[in-house]
Motif scaffolding. Structure first.
Motif: not given
Length: 543
Positions: A268, A284-285, A484, A488-489, A491, A514-515, A517-519
């Motif tokens: 990730r 987280q991202f 995406r 993963p994580n 973007y 989108i981020i 929602r994914d988180l």
């Protein structure tokens, strides 16, 4: 400032242009600890306003005219009207001709139809017939899709096919824009200005000659309700307003950050490794808003990409042309001889100059395609300070011209500097044919700004591509690059994603939803949803 990089953040955003600022503002307001980094000392990317001619004359070196920014969801969500003012000129497009006539397209339907009728009553009726339908398509399909994650092609076309307006939209977008303009209009001047208007919706003639136009650029040409605006005081003021919003929400901006690579741990994205050996972590991202190749090849590495994604990256196209920009500080704003025919041509936001026939336009296009300097000087321009007096000292004026140009990378630096002066002279000669006051006495100073200049400053405009990705049918809507990445994580929220380049804030606005929602975050805003919009359209049309 350097001490801030020692922390661990919830999210790290790479690139402090429009997209980094929009994305950062949304997610910081959502309560995340966001670090926004940029390679340069400044921020804003293409939102760049500078005094490059004389003090007090403000010139927008990249982005000048912004498409309906004050009506975008992010402008409203972030309350940017409290910090940034947009000017919506009454007259949007003007085209003067060497025979002394001028065609002006404004915001008022009756006025615009009357102006077209002076050239062709048939073309005026064609415009009237298309206008109401086009404005409905723009409001109910084009704009809602512009700020929503694209639906798969089959699902989108099935939804659109449920309504007559959707079927009309699909039929138009499956036509080549050039063919449609040629088919609809009979007058050469009308055809020229419409092709100019179509091409400005994120394209140029090269892209306008694509087989299809999925985004609906032809439809936009018949719409008078949406259009281009000027950011008061210069385009950088939008970047300033966004940065103030980001900082007020608790975001942290760090300039002069040189990134070596994306840190990958446990399969990730876990942060960024800097060229000075430091590592900054993101729990987280990580998101990038710069070009797709620097993001995925330069920072992540091809070895991290599955085979199908490498092919996607290898097939990603950039525009095959660049822009030669010429900015003027003036005593008087350009005044057209054709103002005797229509005085409003002087105040149109965008001018199309230099071509009197479609063949003139095609000749310039063919030269650029072949890598040659166009023989015919045909360019777009506009009277900035006449519409926004804050962009020049009292009683003085600014204007600009942009000319499509091949990269000319084989030319030596010395030869290129001489070419810049020579081509600037040619642009001024064409100006003077249409505007008798565009003389040497009127020009206080000038500044030529070309791909060689802007690629050094903004290398993500690869090969001089101001859009950071071609607007062809294979790269827009359901064919866009995506938000995406395979990691993963990690973007992507830059101009390679829908709705593409130019100042829209679209890719980052959509990526924010989108981020979130994914988180598992509950957005504080209401992200736009293309499926919901098209289903609502079908329901309302059925009713």
């Amino acid at each position: 400032m350097a001490a801030a990089l020692d922390r661990t953040y919830d999210g790290i955003i790479i690139g402090a242009g429009q997209h980094g600022l929009v994305l950062g503002s949304y997610l910081a307001k959502a309560g995340l600890r966001i670090l926004l980094v940029d390679r340069r000392l400044t921020y804003g990317g293409g939102l760049c306003t500078r005094e490059v001619t004389k003090p007090g004359f403000y010139h927008n070196l990249h982005s000048i005219n912004h498409f309906s920014i004050s009506d975008t969801p992010w402008f409203r969500d972030l309350n940017l009207a409290d910090k940034v003012t947009y000017i919506t000129p009454r007259y949007e497009f003007g085209q003067a001709h060497l025979d002394g006539t001028a065609l002006v397209l404004g915001r008022d339907l009756e006025e615009t139809v009357a102006n077209i009728a002076r050239f062709s009553k048939k073309d005026a009726q064609t415009f009237r017939d298309w206008n109401a339908r086009a404005e409905e398509m723009t409001a109910k399909i084009l704009i809602p899709e512009r700020y929503a994650e694209p639906l798969p092609q089959a699902e989108r076309e099935a939804l659109l096919s449920r309504t007559s307006i959707g079927r009309d939209f699909l039929a138009v977008t499956q036509r080549q824009p050039l063919d449609l303009v040629e088919e609809l209009f009979e007058n050469e001047h009308v055809k020229l200005l419409f092709l100019f208007k179509v091409s400005l919706f994120g394209t140029w003639l090269t892209d306008t000659m694509s087989k299809t136009s999925p985004m609906g650029s032809v439809i936009r040409a018949f719409d008078l309700q949406t259009g281009y605006q000027l950011c008061q005081g210069g385009s950088f003021n939008l970047a300033r307003g966004l940065m103030e919003t980001f900082i007020a929400a608790g975001g942290i901006f760090q300039p002069q950050v040189a990134i070596e690579r994306i840190v990958v741990e446990g399969g990730r994205a876990a942060g960024i490794a800097l060229t000075d050996g430091r590592t900054v972590r993101a729990s987280q991202f990580v998101a990038s808003t710069i070009d797709v190749h620097t993001t995925l090849e330069g920072m992540l590495g091809r070895e991290q990409l599955p085979e199908h994604f490498r092919k996607k990256l290898d097939n990603f196209k950039y525009t095959a042309w660049t822009l030669f920009g010429l900015h003027h500080a003036l005593h008087e704003s350009p005044s057209f001889a054709a103002a005797a025919f229509d005085p409003n041509v002087d105040r149109a936001l965008k001018w199309s100059l230099g071509a009197d026939t479609m063949q003139d336009l095609f000749a310039a296009h063919q030269d650029v395609q072949a890598g040659r300097v166009p023989k015919l000087v045909q360019f777009g321009s506009g009277p900035l300070s006449l519409l926004d007096p804050t962009q020049a000292p009292p009683g003085k004026h600014t204007t600009y011209a942009w000319h499509v140009m091949p990269l000319l990378d084989e030319m030596s630096d010395a030869d290129f500097e001489a070419f810049k002066e020579e081509f600037s002279d040619r642009i001024e000669e064409v100006y003077a044919r249409y505007c008798p006051n565009m003389t040497k006495d009127n020009i206080i100073a000038r500044h030529a700004y070309t791909a060689r200049d802007y690629v050094l400053e903004l290398p993500n405009m690869r090969g001089g591509d101001i859009f950071m990705g071609a607007f062809n049918a294979e790269q827009v809507m359901y064919n866009h690059f995506g938000y995406r990445t395979p990691l993963p994580n990690f973007y992507y929220a830059g101009s390679g994603a829908h709705p593409g380049g130019a100042i829209s804030g679209g890719p980052s606005y959509i990526a924010a939803g989108i981020i979130a929602r994914d988180l598992g975050l509950k957005p504080w805003w209401m992200p736009w949803d293309a499926r919901h919009s098209l289903e609502q359209l079908a329901t309302s049309q059925a009713a």
